[in-house]
Design a protein around this motif. Structure first.
Motif, PDB file in Angstrom:
ATOM      1  N   SER A   1    -112.880  13.626  29.786  1.00 25.52           N
ATOM      2  CA  SER A   1    -112.881  12.248  29.322  1.00 25.52           C
ATOM      3  C   SER A   1    -111.453  11.821  28.992  1.00 25.52           C
ATOM      4  CB  SER A   1    -113.768  12.118  28.079  1.00 25.52           C
ATOM      5  OG  SER A   1    -113.228  12.873  27.009  1.00 25.52           O
ATOM      6  N   GLU A   2    -111.262  10.516  28.845  1.00 25.52           N
ATOM      7  CA  GLU A   2    -109.939  10.017  28.494  1.00 25.52           C
ATOM      8  C   GLU A   2    -109.491  10.535  27.125  1.00 25.52           C
ATOM      9  OE1 GLU A   2    -109.896   5.816  28.719  1.00 25.52           O
ATOM     10  OE2 GLU A   2    -110.276   5.726  30.887  1.00 25.52           O
TER      11      GLU A   2
ATOM     12  N   ASP B   1    -110.521  10.734  42.318  1.00 27.35           N
ATOM     13  CA  ASP B   1    -111.756  10.390  41.608  1.00 27.35           C
ATOM     14  C   ASP B   1    -111.682  10.706  40.121  1.00 27.35           C
ATOM     15  OD1 ASP B   1    -111.746  13.119  41.688  1.00 27.35           O
ATOM     16  OD2 ASP B   1    -113.709  13.332  42.651  1.00 27.35           O
ATOM     17  N   GLY B   2    -110.538  11.209  39.653  1.00 28.18           N
ATOM     18  CA  GLY B   2    -110.366  11.496  38.233  1.00 28.18           C
ATOM     19  C   GLY B   2    -110.575  12.941  37.858  1.00 28.18           C
ATOM     20  N   GLY B   3    -111.103  13.768  38.755  1.00 26.89           N
ATOM     21  CA  GLY B   3    -111.319  15.172  38.447  1.00 26.89           C
ATOM     22  C   GLY B   3    -110.049  15.993  38.606  1.00 26.89           C
TER      23      GLY B   3
ATOM     24  N   THR C   1    -117.564  13.213  22.639  1.00 26.93           N
ATOM     25  CA  THR C   1    -117.857  12.366  23.789  1.00 26.93           C
ATOM     26  C   THR C   1    -118.336  13.227  24.946  1.00 26.93           C
ATOM     27  OG1 THR C   1    -116.162  10.804  23.088  1.00 26.93           O
ATOM     28  CG2 THR C   1    -116.920  10.655  25.377  1.00 26.93           C
ATOM     29  N   LEU C   2    -119.463  12.847  25.560  1.00 24.94           N
ATOM     30  CA  LEU C   2    -120.000  13.622  26.675  1.00 24.94           C
ATOM     31  C   LEU C   2    -119.096  13.509  27.895  1.00 24.94           C
ATOM     32  CD1 LEU C   2    -123.816  12.813  26.381  1.00 24.94           C
ATOM     33  CD2 LEU C   2    -122.551  14.773  25.470  1.00 24.94           C
TER      34      LEU C   2
ATOM     35  N   GLN D   1    -110.287  13.484  25.841  1.00 26.18           N
ATOM     36  CA  GLN D   1    -109.866  14.874  26.018  1.00 26.18           C
ATOM     37  C   GLN D   1    -108.488  14.952  26.661  1.00 26.18           C
ATOM     38  OE1 GLN D   1    -113.480  16.082  28.157  1.00 26.18           O
ATOM     39  NE2 GLN D   1    -113.782  17.657  26.594  1.00 26.18           N
ATOM     40  N   ILE D   2    -108.216  14.107  27.611  1.00 22.72           N
ATOM     41  CA  ILE D   2    -106.907  14.099  28.266  1.00 22.72           C
ATOM     42  C   ILE D   2    -105.827  13.718  27.270  1.00 22.72           C
ATOM     43  CG2 ILE D   2    -105.525  12.970  30.047  1.00 22.72           C
ATOM     44  CD1 ILE D   2    -108.047  12.691  31.712  1.00 22.72           C
ATOM     45  N   ARG D   3    -106.127  12.771  26.409  1.00 24.49           N
ATOM     46  CA  ARG D   3    -105.138  12.348  25.421  1.00 24.49           C
ATOM     47  C   ARG D   3    -104.894  13.428  24.377  1.00 24.49           C
ATOM     48  NH1 ARG D   3    -104.873  10.319  20.446  1.00 24.49           N
ATOM     49  NH2 ARG D   3    -107.141  10.481  20.197  1.00 24.49           N
ATOM     50  N   LEU D   4    -105.965  14.028  23.882  1.00 20.86           N
ATOM     51  CA  LEU D   4    -105.805  15.064  22.867  1.00 20.86           C
ATOM     52  C   LEU D   4    -105.116  16.305  23.428  1.00 20.86           C
ATOM     53  CD1 LEU D   4    -109.247  14.845  21.015  1.00 20.86           C
ATOM     54  CD2 LEU D   4    -107.033  13.996  20.237  1.00 20.86           C
ATOM     55  N   GLY D   5    -105.374  16.638  24.681  1.00 15.96           N
ATOM     56  CA  GLY D   5    -104.746  17.799  25.309  1.00 15.96           C
ATOM     57  C   GLY D   5    -103.355  17.538  25.839  1.00 15.96           C
ATOM     58  N   ASN D   6    -102.900  16.259  25.766  1.00 20.71           N
ATOM     59  CA  ASN D   6    -101.570  15.883  26.276  1.00 20.71           C
ATOM     60  C   ASN D   6    -101.408  16.321  27.732  1.00 20.71           C
ATOM     61  OD1 ASN D   6     -99.022  14.710  26.164  1.00 20.71           O
ATOM     62  ND2 ASN D   6     -98.043  16.572  25.397  1.00 20.71           N
TER      63      ASN D   6
END
Length: 441
Positions: A95-96, A382-384, A73-74, A98-103
């Motif tokens: 991305s969401e 802003d999510g960053g 996912t970009l 990446q956040i989930r996979l990285g816990n």
């Protein structure tokens, strides 16, 4: 009717004109792609962000989707051209997925809770250092051969065995010991049988006894020799102290020379804890009280004092050695065991409780402590994810106080800070600490 020659010439002219027109069309079509790309790039820049792949940074799109190379996912990010020149802000967009996979987990920062009842015992409230247990060289005993000979029997078979004081270690056959024992017995016989002849054999017997004692015979062995009148061969040697065998250099049947090392014993009833103190940490002093804890033994704390601080840094690592001596009566703290050393301070006075209550504390794992400074990751609205250099204060085994560059109510990454740091390096191609040394906190 046209002749054949004129027909051929006319056909050649038509073919030449057609090829010339095709070449002109290609010449005009080739540069027309450049304005199209420039328009797309300017449009992307006008949006203030674009989408790229963390594994393939060369992929740029102005809309979300998947990487055409690896299918990931970009990630939405700000084009480098849109970032202010000389900016020291370190922002990472994930991305969401990446956040989930990285816990990646965040927590809202608030003032420390000081409403609990005050403790009357000293608590660990300051610096927290990482170290490990090492042998106390003051408790090492080297067992060496007193006389040359051959090891007839070895009672200790391998390193790591525990021996008690007075336990047999090895038995040796030695020609020198055999002759010295015979001389001792002869001198005692002459002293007993020729006492009335005017010659005193007592000094000779005492000199022979002294020689045997210096060669390692114990008083009990000397008394047994004098009582039985028979030489002890082979002669056992006993442990001078209790300890654990650290080195075993010889085996049964090996020959010894005088002074050769047989084994090394270590008394573990007292050990050292050596910790690393960074040059940027608050200084320590010799004799300062500390508490030592061990991850392998949760809830156990050992009180001690700083016994030594190295006056120099260890090479290029920008750390210095701090040593603490602690008791180890049960010998459970073995060399190599990981340990934490925390400075100990008395309970703060009531006048300081207000400042303690208003301070900000985060979990220890949220702060990346290094030689160039201390940083943490903040989750922006802003999510960053933004990396900030902060100044830390008092520290315990679970929390650390943040003195500057953080406000109450902000969200701090409490799990996955190291993954974010690695992802930043992967995306940006440089360390996240680059250019942050001069930041104001």
């Amino acid at each position: 009717m046209l002749s054949n020659k004129r027909k051929v010439g006319l056909l050649f002219l038509l073919l030449t004109t057609s090829l010339t027109n095709c070449g002109r069309q290609d010449d005009h079509a080739e540069p027309s792609a450049t304005p199209t790309d420039a328009t797309a790039t300017s449009a992307t820049a006008a949006l203030g962000s674009y989408y790229t792949c963390s594994m393939h940074p060369e992929v740029h799109q102005d809309h979300p989707g998947n990487c055409p190379i690896c299918g990931m996912t970009l990630t939405k990010t700000t084009p480098p051209a849109m970032q202010p020149a000389g900016s020291t802000t370190r922002v990472l967009n994930l991305s969401e997925e990446q956040i989930r996979l990285g816990n990646i987990q965040v927590a809202t920062v608030g003032p420390a809770d000081a409403s609990g009842p005050p403790s009357q015992s000293p608590t660990a409230t300051g610096l927290r250092l990482t170290g490990r247990v090492v042998l106390n060289p003051e408790n090492l005993v080297q067992v060496s051969a007193r006389v040359p000979g051959r090891i007839e029997r070895l009672y200790v078979r391998a390193a790591g065995e525990a021996v008690r004081a007075g336990a047999p270690l090895y038995a040796i056959y030695s020609e020198e010991l055999l002759k010295a024992q015979q001389e001792f017995l002869l001198a005692r016989t002459q002293q007993r049988e020729l006492a009335g002849n005017g010659i005193d054999y007592a000094p000779l017997a005492e000199a022979a006894r002294t020689r045997l004692r210096l060669w390692g015979m114990t008083p009990a062995q000397l008394n047994a020799l004098a009582r039985s009148g028979k030489v002890l061969n082979p002669l056992p040697y006993y442990s001078p102290s209790a300890g654990v065998v650290q080195e075993l250099n010889l085996r049964e049947g090996d020959y010894l020379s005088e002074g050769m090392a047989v084994m090394k014993l270590a008394d573990l009833r007292s050990v050292w804890v050596e910790a690393q103190l960074y040059a940027t940490d608050q200084p320590l002093r010799a004799g300062q009280p500390v508490q030592v804890s061990f991850p392998a033994y949760p809830g156990q704390h050992v009180s001690g004092r700083v016994s030594f601080i190295s006056p120099e840094l260890a090479g290029d690592s920008k750390v210095t050695l701090v040593r603490v001596q602690i008791p180890n009566p049960n010998q459970q703290y073995t060399p190599g065991l990981q340990a934490f050393v925390e400075t100990v301070a008395a309970l703060a006075a009531p006048a300081n409780q207000a400042s303690v209550a208003s301070s900000l504390r985060v979990p220890v794992d949220a702060v990346l402590q290094g030689a160039n400074g201390n940083t943490l990751w903040v989750h922006n609205p802003d999510g960053g994810f933004e990396m900030r250099m902060v100044q830390i204060g008092r520290q315990t085994s679970e929390q650390v106080e943040i003195i500057s560059n953080l406000k109450a109510g902000e969200q701090v990454v409490v799990n996955g800070a190291y993954l974010l740091n690695s992802e930043y390096i992967l995306q940006k191609g440089a360390s996240s600490m680059a250019g942050m040394e001069g930041m104001k906190m």
